[in-house]
Design a protein around this motif. Structure first.
Motif, PDB file in Angstrom:
ATOM      1  N   ILE A   1      -2.364   2.385 -12.413  1.00  0.00           N
ATOM      2  CA  ILE A   1      -2.202   3.477 -11.446  1.00  0.00           C
ATOM      3  C   ILE A   1      -1.423   4.630 -12.076  1.00  0.00           C
ATOM      4  CG2 ILE A   1      -1.227   4.138  -9.219  1.00  0.00           C
ATOM      5  CD1 ILE A   1      -1.605   1.233  -8.315  1.00  0.00           C
ATOM      6  N   LYS A   2      -0.366   4.295 -12.812  1.00  0.00           N
ATOM      7  CA  LYS A   2       0.439   5.324 -13.479  1.00  0.00           C
ATOM      8  C   LYS A   2      -0.403   6.096 -14.500  1.00  0.00           C
ATOM      9  CE  LYS A   2       5.090   3.377 -13.028  1.00  0.00           C
ATOM     10  NZ  LYS A   2       6.293   2.900 -13.756  1.00  0.00           N
ATOM     11  N   ALA A   3      -1.248   5.378 -15.229  1.00  0.00           N
ATOM     12  CA  ALA A   3      -2.090   6.028 -16.233  1.00  0.00           C
ATOM     13  C   ALA A   3      -3.059   7.016 -15.578  1.00  0.00           C
ATOM     14  CB  ALA A   3      -2.865   4.978 -17.025  1.00  0.00           C
ATOM     15  N   GLU A   4      -3.595   6.649 -14.409  1.00  0.00           N
ATOM     16  CA  GLU A   4      -4.517   7.546 -13.700  1.00  0.00           C
ATOM     17  C   GLU A   4      -3.791   8.753 -13.122  1.00  0.00           C
ATOM     18  OE1 GLU A   4      -6.803   5.552 -10.760  1.00  0.00           O
ATOM     19  OE2 GLU A   4      -8.019   4.436 -12.211  1.00  0.00           O
TER      20      GLU A   4
ATOM     21  N   GLY B   1      -6.334  -2.369  -6.081  1.00  0.00           N
ATOM     22  CA  GLY B   1      -7.151  -3.180  -6.974  1.00  0.00           C
ATOM     23  C   GLY B   1      -6.857  -2.906  -8.432  1.00  0.00           C
ATOM     24  N   LYS B   2      -5.645  -2.425  -8.720  1.00  0.00           N
ATOM     25  CA  LYS B   2      -5.242  -2.093 -10.087  1.00  0.00           C
ATOM     26  C   LYS B   2      -3.769  -2.435 -10.270  1.00  0.00           C
ATOM     27  CE  LYS B   2      -8.431   1.839 -10.147  1.00  0.00           C
ATOM     28  NZ  LYS B   2      -8.549   3.307 -10.237  1.00  0.00           N
ATOM     29  N   THR B   3      -3.365  -2.589 -11.521  1.00  0.00           N
ATOM     30  CA  THR B   3      -1.956  -2.822 -11.803  1.00  0.00           C
ATOM     31  C   THR B   3      -1.188  -1.509 -11.682  1.00  0.00           C
ATOM     32  OG1 THR B   3      -2.158  -2.390 -14.180  1.00  0.00           O
ATOM     33  CG2 THR B   3      -2.585  -4.652 -13.418  1.00  0.00           C
ATOM     34  N   VAL B   4       0.124  -1.604 -11.550  1.00  0.00           N
ATOM     35  CA  VAL B   4       0.962  -0.407 -11.469  1.00  0.00           C
ATOM     36  C   VAL B   4       0.804   0.433 -12.731  1.00  0.00           C
ATOM     37  CG1 VAL B   4       3.348   0.429 -11.441  1.00  0.00           C
ATOM     38  CG2 VAL B   4       2.643  -1.370  -9.861  1.00  0.00           C
TER      39      VAL B   4
ATOM     40  N   LEU C   1       4.758   5.124  -2.746  1.00  0.00           N
ATOM     41  CA  LEU C   1       3.555   4.372  -2.402  1.00  0.00           C
ATOM     42  C   LEU C   1       3.864   2.893  -2.193  1.00  0.00           C
ATOM     43  CD1 LEU C   1       0.996   6.001  -4.885  1.00  0.00           C
ATOM     44  CD2 LEU C   1       1.019   6.232  -2.388  1.00  0.00           C
ATOM     45  N   SER C   2       4.743   2.347  -3.023  1.00  0.00           N
ATOM     46  CA  SER C   2       5.120   0.936  -2.899  1.00  0.00           C
ATOM     47  C   SER C   2       5.860   0.686  -1.590  1.00  0.00           C
ATOM     48  CB  SER C   2       5.991   0.517  -4.083  1.00  0.00           C
ATOM     49  OG  SER C   2       5.278   0.621  -5.301  1.00  0.00           O
ATOM     50  N   GLN C   3       6.698   1.656  -1.217  1.00  0.00           N
ATOM     51  CA  GLN C   3       7.432   1.533   0.039  1.00  0.00           C
ATOM     52  C   GLN C   3       6.477   1.563   1.225  1.00  0.00           C
ATOM     53  OE1 GLN C   3      10.318   4.630   0.719  1.00  0.00           O
ATOM     54  NE2 GLN C   3      11.396   3.485   2.294  1.00  0.00           N
ATOM     55  N   GLN C   4       5.490   2.433   1.151  1.00  0.00           N
ATOM     56  CA  GLN C   4       4.502   2.515   2.230  1.00  0.00           C
ATOM     57  C   GLN C   4       3.646   1.255   2.300  1.00  0.00           C
ATOM     58  OE1 GLN C   4       2.325   6.095   1.384  1.00  0.00           O
ATOM     59  NE2 GLN C   4       4.027   7.468   1.884  1.00  0.00           N
ATOM     60  N   ALA C   5       3.314   0.696   1.126  1.00  0.00           N
ATOM     61  CA  ALA C   5       2.475  -0.508   1.088  1.00  0.00           C
ATOM     62  C   ALA C   5       3.265  -1.766   1.416  1.00  0.00           C
ATOM     63  CB  ALA C   5       1.821  -0.645  -0.284  1.00  0.00           C
ATOM     64  N   GLY C   6       4.562  -1.728   1.179  1.00  0.00           N
ATOM     65  CA  GLY C   6       5.402  -2.899   1.430  1.00  0.00           C
ATOM     66  C   GLY C   6       6.058  -3.440   0.178  1.00  0.00           C
ATOM     67  N   SER C   7       5.382  -3.338  -0.952  1.00  0.00           N
ATOM     68  CA  SER C   7       5.909  -3.784  -2.242  1.00  0.00           C
ATOM     69  C   SER C   7       4.943  -3.348  -3.339  1.00  0.00           C
ATOM     70  CB  SER C   7       6.088  -5.305  -2.277  1.00  0.00           C
ATOM     71  OG  SER C   7       4.824  -5.951  -2.185  1.00  0.00           O
ATOM     72  N   GLU C   8       5.375  -3.479  -4.588  1.00  0.00           N
ATOM     73  CA  GLU C   8       4.494  -3.114  -5.705  1.00  0.00           C
ATOM     74  C   GLU C   8       3.286  -4.039  -5.780  1.00  0.00           C
ATOM     75  OE1 GLU C   8       6.198  -2.730  -9.543  1.00  0.00           O
ATOM     76  OE2 GLU C   8       7.255  -0.851  -9.078  1.00  0.00           O
ATOM     77  N   SER C   9       3.505  -5.309  -5.488  1.00  0.00           N
ATOM     78  CA  SER C   9       2.386  -6.258  -5.542  1.00  0.00           C
ATOM     79  C   SER C   9       1.347  -5.926  -4.479  1.00  0.00           C
ATOM     80  CB  SER C   9       2.900  -7.689  -5.361  1.00  0.00           C
ATOM     81  OG  SER C   9       3.551  -7.832  -4.105  1.00  0.00           O
ATOM     82  N   LYS C  10       1.809  -5.519  -3.288  1.00  0.00           N
ATOM     83  CA  LYS C  10       0.870  -5.138  -2.233  1.00  0.00           C
ATOM     84  C   LYS C  10       0.158  -3.832  -2.590  1.00  0.00           C
ATOM     85  CE  LYS C  10       3.133  -7.505   1.614  1.00  0.00           C
ATOM     86  NZ  LYS C  10       3.791  -7.346   2.949  1.00  0.00           N
ATOM     87  N   LEU C  11       0.872  -2.961  -3.294  1.00  0.00           N
ATOM     88  CA  LEU C  11       0.255  -1.716  -3.745  1.00  0.00           C
ATOM     89  C   LEU C  11      -0.870  -2.009  -4.735  1.00  0.00           C
ATOM     90  CD1 LEU C  11       0.276   1.423  -3.872  1.00  0.00           C
ATOM     91  CD2 LEU C  11       1.912   1.216  -5.764  1.00  0.00           C
TER      92      LEU C  11
END
Length: 202
Positions: A142-145, A136-139, A121-131
């Motif tokens: 997202i992992k918890a969900e 609208g959530k922290t990594v 997902l980060s690769q598709q978005a461009g980076s973890e920050s962009k993800l």
């Protein structure tokens, strides 16, 4: 693949009587104030229940969109019906997998799968920050969900690998098994009525 589908259908029908049913009239609504009074906004619809596990219309719609995009075809009622059957099959497998005490999914397996998904997902978005900005959530959030659904998917996959892929059964055996099910034990689908109306404004 056809035989595996028949086996899964047997699992669906092996659940408790009347535990698998479809419904189109039950909707989740939100009341909203308007100038003229109260109106209702449909949030979602429950389209099936499998042994107490609900399937929402939005889940079916999402699967239809994904399949249509992947196969480059237009969504259709037939595709929607196939998607609903697929989700019912998945629920049936998961329910049986949860009851199988011999299946073991470690936290490390779940975490490894989640890490791989976050990386994609980060690769598709461009980076973890962009993800994080996109969701609208922290990594970490997202992992918890992702943890419960990923664990369920791994559990169902392991159940299918151990119990379904090694089964050898003929179509005649499947038909014979279905014919042994008492008619009064089969789920009853409610009557469905679709109503439309046209309002002519003065």
């Amino acid at each position: 693949m056809r035989m595996l589908s028949l086996i899964v259908r047997a699992l669906v029908n092996n659940l408790t009587a009347r535990s698998v049913w479809a419904v189109t009239s039950f909707v989740l609504v939100l009341s909203a104030g308007t100038v003229a009074g109260q109106s209702e906004i449909v949030l979602d619809e429950i389209v099936a229940v499998v042994d107490g596990e609900i399937i929402l219309k939005s889940e079916v719609d999402a699967l239809v969109i994904g399949v249509a995009q992947q196969q480059q075809i237009a969504p259709s009622e037939e595709l929607w019906g196939d998607a609903l059957n697929e989700l019912v099959d998945q629920k049936a497998i998961l329910i049986h997998a949860r009851k199988d005490t011999t299946l073991m999914i470690s936290p490390e397996q779940v975490q490894g799968e989640i890490d791989q998904r976050i990386a994609r997902l980060s690769q598709q978005a461009g980076s973890e920050s962009k993800l994080e900005e996109l969701y609208g959530k922290t990594v970490a959030e997202i992992k918890a969900e992702l943890t419960p659904p990923v664990r369920d998917q791994l559990l169902a996959g392991e159940y299918q690998r151990q119990h379904l892929q090694t089964l050898k059964i003929t179509p005649s055996e499947v038909r014979e098994w279905f014919h042994r099910i008492p008619q009064d034990s089969l789920p009853t689908l409610p009557e469905i009525v679709r109503v439309a109306h046209v309002v002519r404004m003065p």
